[in-house]
Design a protein around this motif. Structure first.
Motif, PDB file in Angstrom:
ATOM      1  N   ILE A 184      19.974   5.700 -22.891  1.00 33.95           N
ATOM      2  CA  ILE A 184      21.385   5.383 -22.648  1.00 33.95           C
ATOM      3  C   ILE A 184      22.136   5.235 -23.970  1.00 33.95           C
ATOM      4  O   ILE A 184      23.249   5.754 -24.132  1.00 33.95           O
ATOM      5  N   LYS A 185      21.539   4.547 -24.915  1.00 33.59           N
ATOM      6  CA  LYS A 185      22.183   4.364 -26.223  1.00 33.59           C
ATOM      7  C   LYS A 185      22.394   5.701 -26.914  1.00 33.59           C
ATOM      8  O   LYS A 185      23.462   5.954 -27.488  1.00 33.59           O
ATOM      9  N   ALA A 186      21.386   6.579 -26.855  1.00 33.52           N
ATOM     10  CA  ALA A 186      21.487   7.888 -27.513  1.00 33.52           C
ATOM     11  C   ALA A 186      22.613   8.714 -26.909  1.00 33.52           C
ATOM     12  O   ALA A 186      23.366   9.380 -27.624  1.00 33.52           O
ATOM     13  N   ILE A 187      22.746   8.672 -25.592  1.00 31.17           N
ATOM     14  CA  ILE A 187      23.801   9.427 -24.903  1.00 31.17           C
ATOM     15  C   ILE A 187      25.175   8.884 -25.280  1.00 31.17           C
ATOM     16  O   ILE A 187      26.096   9.640 -25.618  1.00 31.17           O
ATOM     17  N   ARG A 188      25.321   7.590 -25.232  1.00 32.99           N
ATOM     18  CA  ARG A 188      26.623   6.963 -25.515  1.00 32.99           C
ATOM     19  C   ARG A 188      27.036   7.147 -26.972  1.00 32.99           C
ATOM     20  O   ARG A 188      28.225   7.327 -27.271  1.00 32.99           O
ATOM     21  N   ASN A 189      26.068   7.105 -27.878  1.00 33.37           N
ATOM     22  CA  ASN A 189      26.392   7.203 -29.305  1.00 33.37           C
ATOM     23  C   ASN A 189      26.923   8.561 -29.716  1.00 33.37           C
ATOM     24  O   ASN A 189      27.481   8.714 -30.806  1.00 33.37           O
ATOM     25  N   VAL A 190      26.741   9.579 -28.867  1.00 30.36           N
ATOM     26  CA  VAL A 190      27.255  10.915 -29.191  1.00 30.36           C
ATOM     27  C   VAL A 190      28.375  11.308 -28.231  1.00 30.36           C
ATOM     28  O   VAL A 190      28.610  12.484 -27.972  1.00 30.36           O
ATOM     29  N   GLY A 191      29.086  10.309 -27.722  1.00 33.41           N
ATOM     30  CA  GLY A 191      30.251  10.567 -26.887  1.00 33.41           C
ATOM     31  C   GLY A 191      29.951  10.998 -25.476  1.00 33.41           C
ATOM     32  O   GLY A 191      30.836  11.464 -24.751  1.00 33.41           O
ATOM     33  N   GLY A 192      28.675  10.854 -25.049  1.00 31.76           N
ATOM     34  CA  GLY A 192      28.295  11.254 -23.706  1.00 31.76           C
ATOM     35  C   GLY A 192      28.436  10.128 -22.698  1.00 31.76           C
ATOM     36  O   GLY A 192      28.791   9.003 -23.034  1.00 31.76           O
ATOM     37  N   VAL A 193      28.156  10.456 -21.456  1.00 31.67           N
ATOM     38  CA  VAL A 193      28.221   9.498 -20.358  1.00 31.67           C
ATOM     39  C   VAL A 193      26.837   9.379 -19.740  1.00 31.67           C
ATOM     40  O   VAL A 193      26.223  10.386 -19.357  1.00 31.67           O
ATOM     41  N   ALA A 194      26.321   8.152 -19.645  1.00 34.07           N
ATOM     42  CA  ALA A 194      24.987   7.891 -19.113  1.00 34.07           C
ATOM     43  C   ALA A 194      25.076   7.469 -17.655  1.00 34.07           C
ATOM     44  O   ALA A 194      25.747   6.488 -17.311  1.00 34.07           O
ATOM     45  N   VAL A 195      24.391   8.214 -16.785  1.00 35.40           N
ATOM     46  CA  VAL A 195      24.467   8.011 -15.338  1.00 35.40           C
ATOM     47  C   VAL A 195      23.057   7.853 -14.772  1.00 35.40           C
ATOM     48  O   VAL A 195      22.149   8.612 -15.128  1.00 35.40           O
ATOM     49  N   TRP A 196      22.884   6.900 -13.875  1.00 36.67           N
ATOM     50  CA  TRP A 196      21.602   6.705 -13.198  1.00 36.67           C
ATOM     51  C   TRP A 196      21.463   7.747 -12.093  1.00 36.67           C
ATOM     52  O   TRP A 196      22.235   7.766 -11.147  1.00 36.67           O
ATOM     53  N   ALA A 197      20.486   8.632 -12.231  1.00 32.73           N
ATOM     54  CA  ALA A 197      20.263   9.681 -11.233  1.00 32.73           C
ATOM     55  C   ALA A 197      19.594   9.120  -9.987  1.00 32.73           C
ATOM     56  O   ALA A 197      18.756   8.218 -10.070  1.00 32.73           O
ATOM     57  N   HIS A 198      19.963   9.649  -8.833  1.00 31.68           N
ATOM     58  CA  HIS A 198      19.394   9.280  -7.518  1.00 31.68           C
ATOM     59  C   HIS A 198      18.810   7.861  -7.507  1.00 31.68           C
ATOM     60  O   HIS A 198      17.588   7.671  -7.474  1.00 31.68           O
ATOM     61  N   PRO A 199      19.682   6.841  -7.537  1.00 30.59           N
ATOM     62  CA  PRO A 199      19.222   5.456  -7.686  1.00 30.59           C
ATOM     63  C   PRO A 199      18.243   4.972  -6.609  1.00 30.59           C
ATOM     64  O   PRO A 199      17.370   4.145  -6.901  1.00 30.59           O
ATOM     65  N   TYR A 200      18.376   5.469  -5.378  1.00 32.70           N
ATOM     66  CA  TYR A 200      17.442   5.045  -4.335  1.00 32.70           C
ATOM     67  C   TYR A 200      16.081   5.740  -4.463  1.00 32.70           C
ATOM     68  O   TYR A 200      15.132   5.374  -3.796  1.00 32.70           O
ATOM     69  N   GLY A 201      16.009   6.738  -5.333  1.00 33.08           N
ATOM     70  CA  GLY A 201      14.784   7.509  -5.497  1.00 33.08           C
ATOM     71  C   GLY A 201      15.032   8.981  -5.274  1.00 33.08           C
ATOM     72  O   GLY A 201      15.850   9.355  -4.435  1.00 33.08           O
ATOM     73  N   GLY A 202      14.327   9.809  -6.046  1.00 34.30           N
ATOM     74  CA  GLY A 202      14.482  11.249  -5.928  1.00 34.30           C
ATOM     75  C   GLY A 202      13.407  11.859  -5.054  1.00 34.30           C
ATOM     76  O   GLY A 202      12.688  11.154  -4.338  1.00 34.30           O
ATOM     77  N   ALA A 203      13.284  13.178  -5.112  1.00 33.92           N
ATOM     78  CA  ALA A 203      12.314  13.892  -4.292  1.00 33.92           C
ATOM     79  C   ALA A 203      10.891  13.434  -4.616  1.00 33.92           C
ATOM     80  O   ALA A 203      10.506  13.356  -5.777  1.00 33.92           O
ATOM     81  N   GLY A 204      10.135  13.106  -3.573  1.00 32.75           N
ATOM     82  CA  GLY A 204       8.746  12.716  -3.750  1.00 32.75           C
ATOM     83  C   GLY A 204       8.544  11.308  -4.269  1.00 32.75           C
ATOM     84  O   GLY A 204       7.416  10.894  -4.543  1.00 32.75           O
ATOM     85  N   GLU A 205       9.627  10.549  -4.409  1.00 31.92           N
ATOM     86  CA  GLU A 205       9.524   9.174  -4.908  1.00 31.92           C
ATOM     87  C   GLU A 205       9.732   8.186  -3.769  1.00 31.92           C
ATOM     88  O   GLU A 205      10.509   8.454  -2.845  1.00 31.92           O
ATOM     89  N   PRO A 206       9.051   7.039  -3.808  1.00 34.82           N
ATOM     90  CA  PRO A 206       9.296   6.017  -2.779  1.00 34.82           C
ATOM     91  C   PRO A 206      10.706   5.468  -2.898  1.00 34.82           C
ATOM     92  O   PRO A 206      11.209   5.269  -4.006  1.00 34.82           O
ATOM     93  N   ALA A 207      11.346   5.258  -1.770  1.00 38.98           N
ATOM     94  CA  ALA A 207      12.724   4.760  -1.774  1.00 38.98           C
ATOM     95  C   ALA A 207      12.768   3.295  -2.203  1.00 38.98           C
ATOM     96  O   ALA A 207      11.941   2.481  -1.766  1.00 38.98           O
ATOM     97  N   LEU A 208      13.720   2.956  -3.052  1.00 33.27           N
ATOM     98  CA  LEU A 208      13.892   1.570  -3.473  1.00 33.27           C
ATOM     99  C   LEU A 208      14.547   0.758  -2.360  1.00 33.27           C
ATOM    100  O   LEU A 208      15.396   1.261  -1.616  1.00 33.27           O
ATOM    101  N   THR A 209      14.143  -0.490  -2.257  1.00 38.75           N
ATOM    102  CA  THR A 209      14.854  -1.411  -1.372  1.00 38.75           C
ATOM    103  C   THR A 209      16.171  -1.787  -2.029  1.00 38.75           C
ATOM    104  O   THR A 209      16.386  -1.539  -3.225  1.00 38.75           O
ATOM    105  N   GLU A 210      17.044  -2.419  -1.268  1.00 36.72           N
ATOM    106  CA  GLU A 210      18.324  -2.820  -1.827  1.00 36.72           C
ATOM    107  C   GLU A 210      18.145  -3.815  -2.970  1.00 36.72           C
ATOM    108  O   GLU A 210      18.840  -3.759  -3.980  1.00 36.72           O
ATOM    109  N   GLN A 211      17.161  -4.720  -2.816  1.00 36.20           N
ATOM    110  CA  GLN A 211      16.894  -5.699  -3.864  1.00 36.20           C
ATOM    111  C   GLN A 211      16.352  -5.030  -5.118  1.00 36.20           C
ATOM    112  O   GLN A 211      16.749  -5.358  -6.239  1.00 36.20           O
ATOM    113  N   GLU A 212      15.453  -4.072  -4.929  1.00 38.48           N
ATOM    114  CA  GLU A 212      14.903  -3.349  -6.078  1.00 38.48           C
ATOM    115  C   GLU A 212      15.996  -2.559  -6.794  1.00 38.48           C
ATOM    116  O   GLU A 212      16.040  -2.510  -8.023  1.00 38.48           O
ATOM    117  N   LEU A 213      16.875  -1.954  -6.015  1.00 39.25           N
ATOM    118  CA  LEU A 213      17.967  -1.176  -6.612  1.00 39.25           C
ATOM    119  C   LEU A 213      18.899  -2.070  -7.423  1.00 39.25           C
ATOM    120  O   LEU A 213      19.249  -1.736  -8.556  1.00 39.25           O
TER     121      LEU A 213
END
Length: 295
Positions: A184-213
């Protein structure tokens, strides 16, 4: 199910990482899908981004003016709470520190490959042909799908998803990921935008609970997270709505993407939810390096 493609897709992969489409092939599909704004977000590499920019520079002006391209990358990360993926948009890739983080991410990805090769051989007796191993070692950004597809060809699994779920996911590779705060720091330091991808979980990953998220989100916010991928091909509209509420609460920008890899037509380019409903481009708000704001 009939898909209504969105005209924006900020999450897709090419053969520069674990997608199946070449850069030229991917651009042709983007055009055919009627997408007006897209980002290429290969895993831990910007080789595809550089190739796409060169290709776009060669396009006729009339064609180029209809499509907006945003530099992207997807870092494989870890926090004290678990794995996550951080998307970076609109960065200046000429920065030496950013390049060093990219190099570290690529090295860790190669390290993961060696761990997976050893694990599959020791735990399951799965051994790949020497020429296939060397080919994977020569790739810039090799991932689970490369191993999985070979396992299907070998008859070890009936599908890539089965190979990943039954075998590859059991390999511990937590220590072969970038610290999320560093990415995140590396992205922000070069004028970029840091975004959390698929926060509940992506393909093949266990889904996060609301508390975990929420716990992971608060930790990522402390690192400087700027956005959430609220619109995602594997999420239903209720999940999208909840993520949008988090974005509103924490004043985060909203991103969205298909996570297209080119395999078996799911997800399709421009597919930003599981229902296949179109998402208007104005629903996203990702500021990029050039100063353009999509909102």
């Amino acid at each position: 199910m009939e898909i209504s493609r969105s005209k924006i897709d900020l999450h897709m992969h090419s053969s520069a990482s674990d997608g199946t489409d070449s850069i030229a092939g991917l651009l042709a599909k983007v055009k055919a899908a009627g997408i007006e704004c897209f980002a290429l977000t290969d895993h831990d590499t910007i080789a595809g981004v550089l190739a796409m920019e060169r290709l776009l520079a060669e396009q006729p002006v009339s064609s180029k003016s209809r499509i907006q391209f945003i530099r992207g990358v997807e870092f494989s990360c870890i926090t004290s709470l678990g794995k996550c993926h951080i998307l970076g948009y609109g960065y200046d890739y000429n920065d030496e520190v950013f390049q060093s983080v990219l190099a570290k991410g690529e090295a860790l990805r190669r390290e993961k490959l060696e761990k997976r090769l050893d694990f599959l051989q020791q735990e399951y007796g799965i051994e790949f042909a020497p020429q296939d191993v060397e080919a994977m070692r020569g790739m810039g950004s090799v991932g689970k799908p490369h191993l999985a597809e070979l396992m299907v060809q070998m008859g070890v699994a009936e599908s890539a998803s089965e190979a990943i779920r039954k075998y590859i996911n059991h390999c511990p590779t937590f220590d072969s990921r970038l610290p999320a705060g560093e990415a995140i720091k590396a992205i922000r330091n070069v004028g970029g935008v840091a975004v959390w991808a698929h926060p509940y979980g992506g393909a093949g990953e266990p889904a996060l609970t609301e508390q975990e998220l929420t716990s992971q989100l608060e930790l990522l916010l402390s690192f400087g997270l700027q956005g959430l991928e609220c619109h995602y091909s594997r999420y239903d509209l209720s999940q999208t709505g909840r993520l949008a509420e988090y974005a509103k609460k924490y004043k985060l920008c909203i991103s969205g993407g298909s996570d297209y890899h080119g395999r078996k037509n799911f997800p399709e380019l421009g597919q930003l939810n599981v229902e296949g409903a179109s998402v208007d481009i104005t629903k996203l708000s990702v500021p990029i390096h050039s100063g353009v704001l999509l909102q």
